[in-house]
Design a protein around this motif. Sequence first.
Motif, PDB file in Angstrom:
ATOM      1  N   ALA A   1      12.298  14.015  -4.549  1.00 52.13           N
ATOM      2  CA  ALA A   1      12.260  15.035  -3.500  1.00 52.13           C
ATOM      3  C   ALA A   1      11.088  15.995  -3.657  1.00 52.13           C
ATOM      4  CB  ALA A   1      13.574  15.816  -3.489  1.00 52.13           C
ATOM      5  N   GLY A   2      10.602  16.186  -4.884  1.00 51.70           N
ATOM      6  CA  GLY A   2       9.537  17.160  -5.092  1.00 51.70           C
ATOM      7  C   GLY A   2       8.187  16.577  -5.431  1.00 51.70           C
ATOM      8  N   VAL A   3       7.996  15.282  -5.202  1.00 48.52           N
ATOM      9  CA  VAL A   3       6.725  14.670  -5.607  1.00 48.52           C
ATOM     10  C   VAL A   3       5.609  15.039  -4.638  1.00 48.52           C
ATOM     11  CG1 VAL A   3       7.958  12.736  -6.652  1.00 48.52           C
ATOM     12  CG2 VAL A   3       7.076  12.515  -4.326  1.00 48.52           C
ATOM     13  N   ASP A   4       4.388  14.883  -5.096  1.00 51.29           N
ATOM     14  CA  ASP A   4       3.202  15.101  -4.266  1.00 51.29           C
ATOM     15  C   ASP A   4       3.082  13.934  -3.286  1.00 51.29           C
ATOM     16  OD1 ASP A   4       0.762  15.580  -3.141  1.00 51.29           O
ATOM     17  OD2 ASP A   4      -0.372  15.591  -5.030  1.00 51.29           O
ATOM     18  N   LEU A   5       3.033  14.252  -1.999  1.00 45.00           N
ATOM     19  CA  LEU A   5       3.023  13.209  -0.966  1.00 45.00           C
ATOM     20  C   LEU A   5       1.637  12.962  -0.385  1.00 45.00           C
ATOM     21  CD1 LEU A   5       6.242  14.369   0.943  1.00 45.00           C
ATOM     22  CD2 LEU A   5       6.068  12.542  -0.766  1.00 45.00           C
ATOM     23  N   ALA A   6       0.620  13.532  -0.999  1.00 41.59           N
ATOM     24  CA  ALA A   6      -0.730  13.434  -0.435  1.00 41.59           C
ATOM     25  C   ALA A   6      -1.195  11.995  -0.255  1.00 41.59           C
ATOM     26  CB  ALA A   6      -1.718  14.196  -1.325  1.00 41.59           C
ATOM     27  N   ALA A   7      -0.689  11.092  -1.088  1.00 38.93           N
ATOM     28  CA  ALA A   7      -1.121   9.688  -1.002  1.00 38.93           C
ATOM     29  C   ALA A   7      -0.603   8.993   0.254  1.00 38.93           C
ATOM     30  CB  ALA A   7      -0.653   8.931  -2.243  1.00 38.93           C
ATOM     31  N   LEU A   8       0.318   9.612   0.954  1.00 38.08           N
ATOM     32  CA  LEU A   8       0.889   8.988   2.166  1.00 38.08           C
ATOM     33  C   LEU A   8       0.019   9.318   3.375  1.00 38.08           C
ATOM     34  CD1 LEU A   8       4.686   9.762   1.596  1.00 38.08           C
ATOM     35  CD2 LEU A   8       3.409   7.702   0.966  1.00 38.08           C
ATOM     36  N   ASP A   9      -1.214   8.864   3.327  1.00 36.98           N
ATOM     37  CA  ASP A   9      -2.163   9.187   4.402  1.00 36.98           C
ATOM     38  C   ASP A   9      -2.687   7.948   5.112  1.00 36.98           C
ATOM     39  OD1 ASP A   9      -3.661   8.162   2.342  1.00 36.98           O
ATOM     40  OD2 ASP A   9      -5.123   9.798   2.275  1.00 36.98           O
ATOM     41  N   THR A  10      -2.116   6.789   4.803  1.00 37.66           N
ATOM     42  CA  THR A  10      -2.571   5.550   5.432  1.00 37.66           C
ATOM     43  C   THR A  10      -1.890   5.367   6.790  1.00 37.66           C
ATOM     44  OG1 THR A  10      -0.805   4.273   4.404  1.00 37.66           O
ATOM     45  CG2 THR A  10      -2.866   4.489   3.166  1.00 37.66           C
ATOM     46  N   PRO A  11      -2.474   4.566   7.675  1.00 37.32           N
ATOM     47  CA  PRO A  11      -1.844   4.348   8.997  1.00 37.32           C
ATOM     48  C   PRO A  11      -0.416   3.807   8.897  1.00 37.32           C
ATOM     49  CG  PRO A  11      -4.114   3.600   9.028  1.00 37.32           C
ATOM     50  CD  PRO A  11      -3.816   3.949   7.603  1.00 37.32           C
ATOM     51  N   ALA A  12      -0.175   2.878   7.957  1.00 36.58           N
ATOM     52  CA  ALA A  12       1.157   2.288   7.838  1.00 36.58           C
ATOM     53  C   ALA A  12       2.178   3.333   7.400  1.00 36.58           C
ATOM     54  CB  ALA A  12       1.127   1.130   6.837  1.00 36.58           C
ATOM     55  N   ALA A  13       1.802   4.177   6.442  1.00 38.86           N
ATOM     56  CA  ALA A  13       2.714   5.217   5.964  1.00 38.86           C
ATOM     57  C   ALA A  13       2.977   6.249   7.046  1.00 38.86           C
ATOM     58  CB  ALA A  13       2.138   5.893   4.717  1.00 38.86           C
ATOM     59  N   GLN A  14       1.931   6.647   7.768  1.00 41.59           N
ATOM     60  CA  GLN A  14       2.104   7.659   8.810  1.00 41.59           C
ATOM     61  C   GLN A  14       2.954   7.130   9.970  1.00 41.59           C
ATOM     62  OE1 GLN A  14      -1.263  10.336   9.701  1.00 41.59           O
ATOM     63  NE2 GLN A  14      -2.430   9.159   8.192  1.00 41.59           N
ATOM     64  N   ALA A  15       2.809   5.863  10.280  1.00 46.38           N
ATOM     65  CA  ALA A  15       3.624   5.273  11.344  1.00 46.38           C
ATOM     66  C   ALA A  15       5.102   5.294  10.955  1.00 46.38           C
ATOM     67  CB  ALA A  15       3.172   3.846  11.632  1.00 46.38           C
ATOM     68  N   LEU A  16       5.395   4.992   9.698  1.00 50.85           N
ATOM     69  CA  LEU A  16       6.778   5.001   9.223  1.00 50.85           C
ATOM     70  C   LEU A  16       7.338   6.423   9.214  1.00 50.85           C
ATOM     71  CD1 LEU A  16       9.234   3.564   8.111  1.00 50.85           C
ATOM     72  CD2 LEU A  16       8.151   3.559   5.840  1.00 50.85           C
ATOM     73  N   MET A  17       6.545   7.391   8.816  1.00 47.14           N
ATOM     74  CA  MET A  17       7.008   8.777   8.801  1.00 47.14           C
ATOM     75  C   MET A  17       7.286   9.291  10.210  1.00 47.14           C
ATOM     76  SD  MET A  17       4.855  10.539   5.655  1.00 47.14           S
ATOM     77  CE  MET A  17       3.234   9.961   6.165  1.00 47.14           C
ATOM     78  N   LEU A  18       6.455   8.924  11.146  1.00 43.36           N
ATOM     79  CA  LEU A  18       6.704   9.332  12.532  1.00 43.36           C
ATOM     80  C   LEU A  18       8.014   8.745  13.047  1.00 43.36           C
ATOM     81  CD1 LEU A  18       3.159   9.118  14.187  1.00 43.36           C
ATOM     82  CD2 LEU A  18       4.543  11.173  13.860  1.00 43.36           C
ATOM     83  N   GLN A  19       8.312   7.527  12.637  1.00 41.51           N
ATOM     84  CA  GLN A  19       9.574   6.902  13.051  1.00 41.51           C
ATOM     85  C   GLN A  19      10.756   7.660  12.448  1.00 41.51           C
ATOM     86  OE1 GLN A  19       9.385   4.365  15.243  1.00 41.51           O
ATOM     87  NE2 GLN A  19      11.600   4.359  15.481  1.00 41.51           N
ATOM     88  N   LEU A  20      10.659   8.059  11.198  1.00 39.79           N
ATOM     89  CA  LEU A  20      11.716   8.841  10.566  1.00 39.79           C
ATOM     90  C   LEU A  20      11.929  10.166  11.304  1.00 39.79           C
ATOM     91  CD1 LEU A  20      10.825   8.409   6.767  1.00 39.79           C
ATOM     92  CD2 LEU A  20      12.631   7.238   8.039  1.00 39.79           C
ATOM     93  N   ALA A  21      10.847  10.762  11.750  1.00 40.29           N
ATOM     94  CA  ALA A  21      10.920  12.071  12.408  1.00 40.29           C
ATOM     95  C   ALA A  21      11.618  12.010  13.757  1.00 40.29           C
ATOM     96  CB  ALA A  21       9.513  12.645  12.572  1.00 40.29           C
ATOM     97  N   LYS A  22      11.697  10.831  14.349  1.00 42.56           N
ATOM     98  CA  LYS A  22      12.342  10.702  15.666  1.00 42.56           C
ATOM     99  C   LYS A  22      13.866  10.745  15.585  1.00 42.56           C
ATOM    100  CE  LYS A  22       8.671   7.785  17.653  1.00 42.56           C
ATOM    101  NZ  LYS A  22       8.355   6.422  18.196  1.00 42.56           N
ATOM    102  N   TYR A  23      14.412  10.551  14.399  1.00 35.93           N
ATOM    103  CA  TYR A  23      15.856  10.363  14.251  1.00 35.93           C
ATOM    104  C   TYR A  23      16.702  11.535  14.781  1.00 35.93           C
ATOM    105  CZ  TYR A  23      20.377   9.340  12.097  1.00 35.93           C
ATOM    106  OH  TYR A  23      21.713   9.110  11.888  1.00 35.93           O
TER     107      TYR A  23
END
Length: 557
Positions: free
Chosen positions: A462-484
């Motif tokens: 829960a507290g890790v650094d998320l800066a590495a999640l900047d790729t198109p695939a990761a961002q697409a998955l995060m946007l999907q999570l945000a729609k819930y």
Amino acid sequence: MQSVKTELLAALAAALEQLSPGAGARAAFESPKQAAHGDLACTAAMQLAKPLKANPRALAEQLKTTLQATPAFEQWVGAIEIAGPGFLNICLKPAAKQQVVREVLGAGAGYGSQPVRGEKMMVEFVSANPTGPLHVGHGRQAALGDAICNLFASQGWQVHREFYYNDAGVQIETLTTSVQLRAQGLRPGDANWPEAAYNGDYIQDIADDFLAKKTVQAGDRSFTASGNVQDLDGIRQFAVAYLRHEQDKDLLAFRLKFDEYFLESSLYSSGRVEATVQRLIDAGKTYRQDGALWLRSTDYGDDKDRVMRKSEGGYTYFVPDVAYHITKWERGYAKAINIQGTDHHGTIARVRAGLQAAGVGIPAGYPDYVLHTMVRVMRGGQEVKISKRAGSYVTLRDLIDWTSADAVRFFLLSRKPDTEYTFDVDLAVQKNNDNPVYYVQYAHARICSVLAGWGGDAATLAGVDLAALDTPAAQALMLQLAKYPDMLTMAAQDFAPHDVTFYLRELAASYHSYYDAERILVDDDAVKRARLALVAATAQVLHNGLAVLGVSAPAKM
């Protein structure tokens, strides 16, 4: 990302107020239909152009400049582009999208849920006559009702599940006669067997147990058979208790538990039906014609007045329904939803008319109705129409035995309730991507396998650094999570659990694409932990969404 959207929405509202006092209340973001158009869209400039007598693109430029100067947009927005006649397409920074991972892992099973609102509601569903096993139509109703209950619970409602037992009327008389004839040795097809009698093997089972003087326990009642084939009342009570017990087993297999079973017969024994009729008479909402008592239902939008009490003295079937719904209101359920088959469409206007005419303070449009069509069952390429157990229809227990409770729930929820649905038994047991429930559950199991392979404590993610999640695939998955969260809210408002099935399939697809695009258990610890946090959040949302549907989220497949 909900917190980010809240900050951006507040900034947008303030900017709109500067453009036109009062316009801030109309602040809203939309989701672009194409990913190339950004992450959020705003049409406010076009909406304000006419009342302000201004060019919409010029307004959009002005709004863009104002927004870019706000702290929220400076922190979370990478770019704002103006498109077409005045659309604002907003591209979020990776850090904004990464917030959803923290939100999901922080909220856990509560992600997507709204605060408790202090209001209670009732959902009445299944409500089958205790005259036979539950059929697949009841199964669709059970899946719909339970999922709608879960949707509204996620929105902060205190939800009460109720089953209305139609244990009075002609069908109960037919059940009693059918069991008595079987107990006397007659069978379907015999010369004296009535055409209207029930033919399923379960009728013989009831008759055999009645003759054996067995005791059956069902819910609030226990009854011991007399074994006397002339004891019609005894046969009736035993048969109803027997079938309530059988239906209880069907519901248990479906993992469905009701808060209350309300008996139609109690409306008569308590005097509620008579009291309701008298209330309508006293209010001047009835008249007599041709020896019958009529309700002036046309005064409340019905297409014709309705008979309440027939000339021979019996009540029509909607009268106890009116009395029953008055009890819902009196028990404090200001919101009530009925899940019923489309064959009940004609009762809606007359029940609502009766409730309005009763003058007890019930608002127009009470209760809400969700109507569903029946279900066709295909197996081995052929339509299955007859069950040996039921005699004339496929039972819910048949479907569960052939597939699983998870498959039955997911499949029956995968279409709008009022659309025709064909349940493909062969598809429901396949273990491939064509089977939607397997596809979604496999995504969850796949993540569990990754987390198990890592072997660390998921709570530390829960507290890790998320800066590495900047790729198109990761961002697409995060946007999907945000729609819930917004998807849940809209699905509840629209009585649309099928939207949850669509969302889960899209989320599973996003995860499978991400898994194929990026290795998760890499050597770089910071990157690995960021990716583990993302997939752990994905597993949590899959789990939450499946729970709304009443479907399990297995760790292994």
